[in-house]
Design a protein around this motif. Structure first.
Motif, short mmCIF file in Angstrom:
data_model
loop_
_atom_site.label_atom_id
_atom_site.label_comp_id
_atom_site.label_asym_id
_atom_site.label_seq_id
_atom_site.Cartn_x
_atom_site.Cartn_y
_atom_site.Cartn_z
N UNK A 1 0.83 -1.20 0.00
CA UNK A 1 0.00 0.00 0.00
C UNK A 1 0.87 1.26 0.00
N UNK A 2 0.82 2.05 -1.08
CA UNK A 2 1.64 3.25 -1.14
C UNK A 2 1.21 4.33 -0.14
N UNK A 3 0.02 4.19 0.44
CA UNK A 3 -0.43 5.20 1.42
C UNK A 3 0.44 5.21 2.67
N UNK A 4 1.30 4.21 2.83
CA UNK A 4 2.27 4.24 3.94
C UNK A 4 3.15 5.48 3.84
N UNK A 5 3.31 6.01 2.62
CA UNK A 5 4.12 7.22 2.42
C UNK A 5 3.52 8.44 3.12
N UNK A 6 2.25 8.37 3.48
CA UNK A 6 1.61 9.48 4.19
C UNK A 6 2.26 9.72 5.55
N UNK A 7 3.02 8.74 6.04
CA UNK A 7 3.72 8.88 7.30
C UNK A 7 4.97 9.74 7.22
N UNK A 8 5.39 10.07 6.02
CA UNK A 8 6.57 10.92 5.84
C UNK A 8 6.15 12.37 5.96
N UNK A 9 6.83 13.11 6.81
CA UNK A 9 6.55 14.52 7.01
C UNK A 9 7.60 15.36 6.31
N UNK A 10 7.20 16.56 5.90
CA UNK A 10 8.12 17.49 5.27
C UNK A 10 9.33 17.69 6.19
N UNK A 11 10.52 17.49 5.67
CA UNK A 11 11.74 17.65 6.45
C UNK A 11 12.28 16.36 7.05
N UNK A 12 11.50 15.27 7.02
CA UNK A 12 12.01 13.99 7.51
C UNK A 12 13.22 13.55 6.70
N UNK A 13 14.11 12.81 7.35
CA UNK A 13 15.25 12.23 6.65
C UNK A 13 14.80 10.91 6.02
N UNK A 14 15.04 10.78 4.73
CA UNK A 14 14.69 9.57 3.99
C UNK A 14 15.98 8.94 3.47
N UNK A 15 16.10 7.64 3.64
CA UNK A 15 17.27 6.91 3.13
C UNK A 15 16.80 5.89 2.11
N UNK A 16 17.47 5.85 0.98
CA UNK A 16 17.18 4.87 -0.07
C UNK A 16 18.40 3.97 -0.20
N UNK A 17 18.15 2.67 -0.17
CA UNK A 17 19.24 1.70 -0.29
C UNK A 17 18.78 0.52 -1.12
N UNK A 18 19.74 -0.30 -1.55
CA UNK A 18 19.35 -1.51 -2.26
C UNK A 18 18.89 -2.51 -1.21
N UNK A 19 18.01 -3.39 -1.65
CA UNK A 19 17.49 -4.37 -0.69
C UNK A 19 18.27 -5.65 -0.80
#
Length: 124
Positions: free
Chosen positions: A106-124
């Motif tokens: 469910x992409x709506x999980x992204x609603x938990x990200x707030x403006x200014x939050x630190x997001x990390x993208x990595x390989x799985x």
């Protein structure tokens, strides 16, 4: 071969499958990376250390949960619902973006990200 990434923010994370595209390959090569999140309606976006040209199948209107690369902003764009310029509840990006893949679940999980939050993208 499908590549998988993990997108993590304070308290949660999700995974996504990337298609085999030139921009996806550049993203995978640049990982891991960390950025500050921005929100725009029901979309999260953040810069990544990638430069890419607009691909022939770039789109402005996408399904919620599509992993997109915004060329002009050198950012991943992750819509999970309607954006401020959407028509009839669609996910309309600010301009055409390269389509990289799809979020698992469910992409709506992204609603938990707030403006200014630190997001990390990595390989799985």
């Amino acid at each position: 071969m499908t590549k998988r990434i993990r997108i993590a923010w304070p308290g949660a994370s999700l995974t996504a499958a990337l298609r085999n595209t030139p921009t996806s390959a550049k993203l995978i090569a640049a990982l891991p990376c960390t950025a500050r999140a921005h929100t725009w309606g029901e979309e999260v976006y953040f810069t990544v250390p990638v430069e890419a040209a607009l691909e022939p199948d770039a789109q402005q209107v996408v399904e919620p949960g599509t992993v997109c690369f915004w060329v002009e902003g050198a950012s991943l764009a992750l819509p999970y619902g309607a954006t401020p310029i959407a028509q009839k509840g669609e996910s309309r990006l600010v301009s055409k973006c390269n389509v990289l893949g799809k979020i698992d679940g469910d992409p709506r999980a992204l609603a938990g990200i707030r403006d200014g939050d630190t997001v990390t993208v990595s390989t799985e």
